[in-house]
Scaffold this motif. Structure first.
Motif, PDB file in Angstrom:
ATOM      1  N   UNK A 162     -19.013 -30.175 -24.427  1.00 57.09           N
ATOM      2  CA  UNK A 162     -20.010 -30.720 -23.502  1.00 57.09           C
ATOM      3  C   UNK A 162     -21.410 -30.178 -23.801  1.00 57.09           C
ATOM      4  N   UNK A 163     -21.527 -29.120 -24.584  1.00 60.60           N
ATOM      5  CA  UNK A 163     -22.817 -28.554 -24.960  1.00 60.60           C
ATOM      6  C   UNK A 163     -23.353 -29.163 -26.253  1.00 60.60           C
ATOM      7  N   UNK A 164     -22.596 -30.064 -26.843  1.00 62.24           N
ATOM      8  CA  UNK A 164     -22.956 -30.655 -28.122  1.00 62.24           C
ATOM      9  C   UNK A 164     -23.977 -31.780 -27.961  1.00 62.24           C
ATOM     10  N   UNK A 165     -24.762 -32.021 -28.993  1.00 63.19           N
ATOM     11  CA  UNK A 165     -25.720 -33.116 -28.995  1.00 63.19           C
ATOM     12  C   UNK A 165     -25.158 -34.351 -29.687  1.00 63.19           C
ATOM     13  N   UNK A 166     -23.862 -34.355 -29.947  1.00 58.04           N
ATOM     14  CA  UNK A 166     -23.261 -35.470 -30.665  1.00 58.04           C
ATOM     15  C   UNK A 166     -23.459 -36.796 -29.943  1.00 58.04           C
ATOM     16  N   UNK A 167     -23.356 -36.800 -28.617  1.00 62.71           N
ATOM     17  CA  UNK A 167     -23.500 -38.055 -27.874  1.00 62.71           C
ATOM     18  C   UNK A 167     -24.888 -38.656 -28.068  1.00 62.71           C
ATOM     19  N   UNK A 168     -25.909 -37.827 -28.057  1.00 62.13           N
ATOM     20  CA  UNK A 168     -27.275 -38.318 -28.251  1.00 62.13           C
ATOM     21  C   UNK A 168     -27.455 -38.825 -29.677  1.00 62.13           C
ATOM     22  N   UNK A 169     -26.923 -38.080 -30.645  1.00 62.35           N
ATOM     23  CA  UNK A 169     -27.038 -38.500 -32.041  1.00 62.35           C
ATOM     24  C   UNK A 169     -26.296 -39.803 -32.284  1.00 62.35           C
ATOM     25  N   UNK A 170     -25.123 -39.952 -31.677  1.00 59.87           N
ATOM     26  CA  UNK A 170     -24.357 -41.189 -31.823  1.00 59.87           C
ATOM     27  C   UNK A 170     -25.124 -42.354 -31.195  1.00 59.87           C
ATOM     28  N   UNK A 171     -25.717 -42.125 -30.012  1.00 65.00           N
ATOM     29  CA  UNK A 171     -26.480 -43.176 -29.347  1.00 65.00           C
ATOM     30  C   UNK A 171     -27.642 -43.643 -30.207  1.00 65.00           C
ATOM     31  N   UNK A 172     -28.449 -42.710 -30.718  1.00 65.02           N
ATOM     32  CA  UNK A 172     -29.602 -43.120 -31.510  1.00 65.02           C
ATOM     33  C   UNK A 172     -29.187 -43.733 -32.845  1.00 65.02           C
ATOM     34  N   UNK A 173     -28.098 -43.254 -33.428  1.00 67.48           N
ATOM     35  CA  UNK A 173     -27.576 -43.882 -34.640  1.00 67.48           C
ATOM     36  C   UNK A 173     -27.115 -45.304 -34.375  1.00 67.48           C
ATOM     37  N   UNK A 174     -26.468 -45.513 -33.230  1.00 68.37           N
ATOM     38  CA  UNK A 174     -26.028 -46.849 -32.839  1.00 68.37           C
ATOM     39  C   UNK A 174     -27.231 -47.764 -32.620  1.00 68.37           C
ATOM     40  N   UNK A 175     -28.265 -47.230 -31.962  1.00 64.95           N
ATOM     41  CA  UNK A 175     -29.466 -48.028 -31.712  1.00 64.95           C
ATOM     42  C   UNK A 175     -30.163 -48.396 -33.022  1.00 64.95           C
ATOM     43  N   UNK A 202     -41.299 -52.786 -28.661  1.00 65.45           N
ATOM     44  CA  UNK A 202     -40.719 -52.660 -27.314  1.00 65.45           C
ATOM     45  C   UNK A 202     -39.716 -53.773 -27.048  1.00 65.45           C
ATOM     46  N   UNK A 203     -40.024 -54.967 -27.480  1.00 59.34           N
ATOM     47  CA  UNK A 203     -39.137 -56.101 -27.260  1.00 59.34           C
ATOM     48  C   UNK A 203     -37.829 -55.937 -28.038  1.00 59.34           C
ATOM     49  N   UNK A 204     -37.908 -55.478 -29.282  1.00 60.01           N
ATOM     50  CA  UNK A 204     -36.704 -55.239 -30.074  1.00 60.01           C
ATOM     51  C   UNK A 204     -35.826 -54.177 -29.417  1.00 60.01           C
ATOM     52  N   UNK A 205     -36.447 -53.086 -28.953  1.00 64.19           N
ATOM     53  CA  UNK A 205     -35.677 -52.021 -28.318  1.00 64.19           C
ATOM     54  C   UNK A 205     -35.056 -52.522 -27.011  1.00 64.19           C
ATOM     55  N   UNK A 206     -35.803 -53.330 -26.251  1.00 61.78           N
ATOM     56  CA  UNK A 206     -35.305 -53.870 -24.984  1.00 61.78           C
ATOM     57  C   UNK A 206     -34.045 -54.698 -25.214  1.00 61.78           C
ATOM     58  N   UNK A 207     -34.070 -55.578 -26.213  1.00 61.09           N
ATOM     59  CA  UNK A 207     -32.903 -56.408 -26.499  1.00 61.09           C
ATOM     60  C   UNK A 207     -31.741 -55.568 -27.032  1.00 61.09           C
ATOM     61  N   UNK A 208     -32.036 -54.570 -27.835  1.00 58.06           N
ATOM     62  CA  UNK A 208     -30.974 -53.710 -28.370  1.00 58.06           C
ATOM     63  C   UNK A 208     -30.320 -52.903 -27.260  1.00 58.06           C
ATOM     64  N   UNK A 209     -31.119 -52.377 -26.342  1.00 61.93           N
ATOM     65  CA  UNK A 209     -30.543 -51.574 -25.252  1.00 61.93           C
ATOM     66  C   UNK A 209     -29.751 -52.454 -24.297  1.00 61.93           C
ATOM     67  N   UNK A 210     -30.217 -53.686 -24.060  1.00 61.62           N
ATOM     68  CA  UNK A 210     -29.461 -54.612 -23.206  1.00 61.62           C
ATOM     69  C   UNK A 210     -28.095 -54.921 -23.804  1.00 61.62           C
ATOM     70  N   UNK A 211     -28.070 -55.212 -25.094  1.00 61.06           N
ATOM     71  CA  UNK A 211     -26.788 -55.528 -25.732  1.00 61.06           C
ATOM     72  C   UNK A 211     -25.891 -54.302 -25.783  1.00 61.06           C
ATOM     73  N   UNK A 212     -26.478 -53.125 -25.943  1.00 64.46           N
ATOM     74  CA  UNK A 212     -25.687 -51.886 -25.945  1.00 64.46           C
ATOM     75  C   UNK A 212     -25.099 -51.623 -24.568  1.00 64.46           C
ATOM     76  N   UNK A 213     -25.892 -51.804 -23.530  1.00 68.49           N
ATOM     77  CA  UNK A 213     -25.399 -51.589 -22.170  1.00 68.49           C
ATOM     78  C   UNK A 213     -24.289 -52.573 -21.829  1.00 68.49           C
ATOM     79  N   UNK A 214     -24.434 -53.812 -22.240  1.00 67.81           N
ATOM     80  CA  UNK A 214     -23.387 -54.792 -22.001  1.00 67.81           C
ATOM     81  C   UNK A 214     -22.130 -54.409 -22.764  1.00 67.81           C
ATOM     82  N   UNK A 215     -22.289 -53.984 -24.006  1.00 63.33           N
ATOM     83  CA  UNK A 215     -21.146 -53.583 -24.830  1.00 63.33           C
ATOM     84  C   UNK A 215     -20.404 -52.397 -24.218  1.00 63.33           C
TER      85      UNK A 215
END
Length: 131
Positions: free
Chosen positions: A58-71, A83-96
């Motif tokens: 739980x002290x690891x930064x792996x989750x953050x690194x995985x998130x940004x790698x996925x993005x 901003x528009x590209x990031x908005x669409x990417x985050x929307x699709x990630x949240x839905x996924x």
């Protein structure tokens, strides 16, 4: 672990310079900082707070690194999205991430059923026939 940190700080380059003072110092400094931080947190939690154990995962930064790698992957490995590209990417990630399997041979690392950004669907009330 302190012996491992001392060993890393004793390493030298081929020219005799300390490795932690050279251009390749990042892994030594990062590893030492992580270990020292984990030991300090463990001492505080185990001694002062009377915990029996801590989960260092739980002290690891792996989750953050995985998130940004996925993005970055969603953005075509673009490190400078608009901003528009990031908005669409985050929307699709949240839905996924809001879609869960009902059964399978894999389990989540976290016991929470909802994702961090769960999507709440708004249902319309059923229409009543007035006849």
């Amino acid at each position: 672990m302190k012996n491992n940190i001392d060993y890393l700080y004793s390493l030298k380059t081929a020219t005799g310079q300390d490795l932690w003072k050279s251009k390749r110092k990042t892994f030594i400094l990062g590893f030492a900082a992580s270990i020292k931080s984990t030991i300090a947190i463990a001492k505080d939690l185990l001694i002062n707070q009377h915990f029996k154990f801590i989960l260092t995962y739980k002290l690891s930064q792996d989750a953050i690194e995985i998130f940004f790698g996925f993005m970055r992957g969603r953005l075509g490995h673009n490190n400078n999205p608009t901003c528009l590209q990031f908005k669409h990417a985050i929307k699709s990630t949240l839905l996924h991430t809001s879609i869960r399997l009902s059964s399978g041979n894999c389990t989540l690392m976290s016991p929470h059923e909802d994702s961090l950004f769960s999507i709440k669907w708004k249902y319309k009330a059923p229409e009543q026939n007035l006849a």
